[in-house]
Scaffold this active site. Sequence first.
Site, mmCIF file in Angstrom:
data_model
loop_
_atom_site.group_PDB
_atom_site.id
_atom_site.type_symbol
_atom_site.label_atom_id
_atom_site.label_comp_id
_atom_site.label_asym_id
_atom_site.label_seq_id
_atom_site.Cartn_x
_atom_site.Cartn_y
_atom_site.Cartn_z
ATOM 1 N N HIS A 187 13.527 -25.476 -15.029
ATOM 2 C CA HIS A 187 14.112 -25.201 -13.710
ATOM 3 C C HIS A 187 14.751 -23.833 -13.698
ATOM 4 O O HIS A 187 14.922 -23.209 -14.732
ATOM 5 C CB HIS A 187 15.147 -26.274 -13.368
ATOM 6 C CG HIS A 187 16.353 -26.257 -14.266
ATOM 7 N ND1 HIS A 187 17.615 -26.302 -13.794
ATOM 8 C CD2 HIS A 187 16.475 -26.188 -15.611
ATOM 9 C CE1 HIS A 187 18.482 -26.281 -14.793
ATOM 10 N NE2 HIS A 187 17.805 -26.216 -15.915
ATOM 11 N N HIS A 196 19.200 -29.611 -5.934
ATOM 12 C CA HIS A 196 18.560 -28.952 -7.080
ATOM 13 C C HIS A 196 17.281 -29.694 -7.423
ATOM 14 O O HIS A 196 17.174 -30.908 -7.230
ATOM 15 C CB HIS A 196 19.506 -28.941 -8.281
ATOM 16 C CG HIS A 196 19.026 -28.072 -9.399
ATOM 17 N ND1 HIS A 196 18.893 -26.708 -9.283
ATOM 18 C CD2 HIS A 196 18.612 -28.380 -10.648
ATOM 19 C CE1 HIS A 196 18.433 -26.208 -10.417
ATOM 20 N NE2 HIS A 196 18.254 -27.207 -11.264
ATOM 21 N N CYS A 239 16.030 -22.565 -7.519
ATOM 22 C CA CYS A 239 15.346 -23.749 -8.061
ATOM 23 C C CYS A 239 14.108 -24.128 -7.269
ATOM 24 O O CYS A 239 13.033 -24.333 -7.845
ATOM 25 C CB CYS A 239 16.310 -24.925 -8.172
ATOM 26 S SG CYS A 239 16.945 -25.553 -6.598
#
Length: 153
Positions: free
Chosen positions: A150, A132, A78
């Site tokens: 993402h 994340h 990510c």
Amino acid sequence: MKFFSSIIFYTLVTVFSFNFTALAEDPEPNEIKGIAGTTQIDNTENTNSQIDNLLKFAYKFKGTPYRLGANGPHRFDCSGFTSYVYKHQNNVWIGASSREQYAINQPVKRSDLQTGDLVFFTSPRSGRQVGHVGIVVDVDPITDTFTFIHAST
């Protein structure tokens, strides 16, 4: 939601629509950080074209496999994805890891969320710390939802 650490799923860079109110028990104030609102990208009329170009560049990697620690362009995690996109499209360094990106960029209020901002997530797996990150693609303030791109497992 239960996370399965013994099974590795290799999913792709994806675009995902998310109801922000489901982000965390207490989503205010610092789960969103804004790149457009910092001094790294001048927040002027030109920013719209910069953000449009940034998102077009990000979409080029849709379908790229996920790999922990990878920073592109053939595999991403990510934060590798977000840092690669910002560095190679706008020559902006936003940090290497999701935690670093969270720490060095300026928070924005939920009501000020814009396309191109970074959005951060916590999880039990990350020890309730940032684990994340994605790039906001679209914001709908009426329904309190946003779409982001993402790289994820």
